[in-house]
Design a protein around this motif. Structure first.
Motif, PDB file in Angstrom:
ATOM      1  N   MET A  25      -0.719   1.223 -18.616  1.00 12.77           N
ATOM      2  CA  MET A  25       0.443   1.387 -17.731  1.00 12.77           C
ATOM      3  C   MET A  25       0.080   2.148 -16.461  1.00 12.77           C
ATOM      4  N   ALA A  26      -0.777   3.166 -16.604  1.00 12.23           N
ATOM      5  CA  ALA A  26      -1.106   4.041 -15.473  1.00 12.23           C
ATOM      6  C   ALA A  26      -1.782   3.287 -14.332  1.00 12.23           C
ATOM      7  N   PHE A  27      -2.536   2.246 -14.680  1.00 10.01           N
ATOM      8  CA  PHE A  27      -3.311   1.552 -13.651  1.00 10.01           C
ATOM      9  C   PHE A  27      -2.830   0.118 -13.428  1.00 10.01           C
ATOM     10  N   THR A  28      -1.568  -0.104 -13.766  1.00 10.54           N
ATOM     11  CA  THR A  28      -0.875  -1.357 -13.447  1.00 10.54           C
ATOM     12  C   THR A  28       0.492  -0.992 -12.877  1.00 10.54           C
ATOM     13  N   PRO A  29       1.199  -1.939 -12.291  1.00  6.62           N
ATOM     14  CA  PRO A  29       2.545  -1.633 -11.747  1.00  6.62           C
ATOM     15  C   PRO A  29       3.549  -1.161 -12.796  1.00  6.62           C
ATOM     16  N   LEU A  30       3.211  -1.277 -14.081  1.00  8.77           N
ATOM     17  CA  LEU A  30       4.129  -0.851 -15.144  1.00  8.77           C
ATOM     18  C   LEU A  30       4.303   0.664 -15.184  1.00  8.77           C
ATOM     19  N   GLY A  31       3.304   1.403 -14.715  1.00 12.04           N
ATOM     20  CA  GLY A  31       3.313   2.849 -14.889  1.00 12.04           C
ATOM     21  C   GLY A  31       3.940   3.642 -13.779  1.00 12.04           C
ATOM     22  N   TYR A  32       3.798   3.171 -12.555  1.00 11.36           N
ATOM     23  CA  TYR A  32       4.291   3.932 -11.408  1.00 11.36           C
ATOM     24  C   TYR A  32       5.004   3.027 -10.420  1.00 11.36           C
ATOM     25  N   LEU A  33       6.050   3.550  -9.849  1.00  9.79           N
ATOM     26  CA  LEU A  33       6.724   2.908  -8.722  1.00  9.79           C
ATOM     27  C   LEU A  33       6.438   3.800  -7.522  1.00  9.79           C
ATOM     28  N   LYS A  34       5.574   3.316  -6.626  1.00 13.09           N
ATOM     29  CA  LYS A  34       5.088   4.133  -5.514  1.00 13.09           C
ATOM     30  C   LYS A  34       6.197   4.416  -4.502  1.00 13.09           C
ATOM     31  N   THR A  35       6.244   5.669  -4.038  1.00 10.43           N
ATOM     32  CA  THR A  35       7.165   6.098  -2.987  1.00 10.43           C
ATOM     33  C   THR A  35       6.375   7.008  -2.037  1.00 10.43           C
ATOM     34  N   PRO A  36       6.900   7.325  -0.853  1.00  7.23           N
ATOM     35  CA  PRO A  36       6.167   8.172   0.095  1.00  7.23           C
ATOM     36  C   PRO A  36       5.819   9.558  -0.455  1.00  7.23           C
ATOM     37  N   GLY A  37       6.675  10.123  -1.274  1.00  9.31           N
ATOM     38  CA  GLY A  37       6.401  11.431  -1.861  1.00  9.31           C
ATOM     39  C   GLY A  37       5.965  11.269  -3.313  1.00  9.31           C
ATOM     40  N   LEU A  38       6.786  11.790  -4.213  1.00  5.67           N
ATOM     41  CA  LEU A  38       6.515  11.640  -5.643  1.00  5.67           C
ATOM     42  C   LEU A  38       6.709  10.190  -6.054  1.00  5.67           C
ATOM     43  N   SER A  39       5.784   9.670  -6.863  1.00  8.29           N
ATOM     44  CA  SER A  39       5.963   8.331  -7.413  1.00  8.29           C
ATOM     45  C   SER A  39       6.878   8.417  -8.621  1.00  8.29           C
ATOM     46  N   ILE A  40       7.672   7.390  -8.836  1.00  6.08           N
ATOM     47  CA  ILE A  40       8.488   7.319 -10.050  1.00  6.08           C
ATOM     48  C   ILE A  40       7.575   6.863 -11.174  1.00  6.08           C
TER      49      ILE A  40
END
Length: 201
Positions: A25-40
């Motif tokens: 999950m960590a290294f696929t789109p399943l783990g993080y939703l990128k944002t300018p600050g903190l990622s979801i």
């Protein structure tokens, strides 16, 4: 002795599976939703499931896996994390790893305590506690190590806040709410379903 060895083997296999899921999950789109600050992040889901199904110790290990992947993100995969690493490598390593270990361990303890008094609700309460603990512990560490740095003060100015608490609330915002809702629903359902399946088997 045979049953004991079988139980230990099953535990190790299940734990290895949860760790593998965290890394995938960590290294696929399943783990993080990128944002300018903190990622979801949605990695609190497998951490919560591991803590609930396998116990506090396994929750801490799953949290450690989460923390390691978070630290790896700081080496060029996350602009925010990369900047923190350049400012204070030790503080960044602590912020990435220690809150996640505590999050998994405490989630397991919460579930262990609650299931004595309530059955089904315990799965969902513990699943909600995991992302809330992640946010609380991570942001506490971030404020401790980085609040007075020029980088974070830039966010403080942009957000128009005047103190660390207001910064945390404004910076986390909807992201923390999304993480909490997703983990509450998915981890609660998955952990309860897995518990029933493992009990039947």
């Amino acid at each position: 002795m045979k049953n004991s060895n079988s139980s230990k083997t099953l535990f190790m296999v299940e734990l290895a599976l949860m760790i593998a899921i965290i890394f995938i999950m960590a290294f696929t789109p399943l783990g993080y939703l990128k944002t300018p600050g903190l990622s979801i992040t949605f990695l609190t889901v497998p951490v919560a499931v591991g803590a609930i199904i396998l116990g506090p110790k396994a929750g801490a290990i799953c949290g450690l896996a989460f923390g390691i992947t978070s630290l790896i993100q700081c080496f060029g995969l996350s602009a925010f994390g990369t900047m923190l690493l350049s400012i204070n490598p030790i503080g960044t390593a602590f912020t990435c790893i220690v809150p996640r270990v505590l999050e998994g361990w405490l989630c397991g303890l919460i579930f262990k305590a609650l299931r004595k008094f309530m059955k089904n609700p315990a799965y969902f309460i513990a699943s909600l506690a995991c992302p809330l603990l992640n946010t609380l512990l991570y942001m506490s560490s971030l404020v401790f190590f980085f609040y007075n740095t020029d980088y974070i003060q830039g966010f403080v100015t942009t957000l128009g806040v005047t103190n660390p608490l207001a910064f945390v609330v404004a910076f986390v915002g909807a992201q923390g709410l999304i993480e909490a809702i997703v983990c509450f629903a998915i981890a609660g359902i998955v952990s309860r379903t897995l518990a029933l399946a493992l009990k039947q088997s």
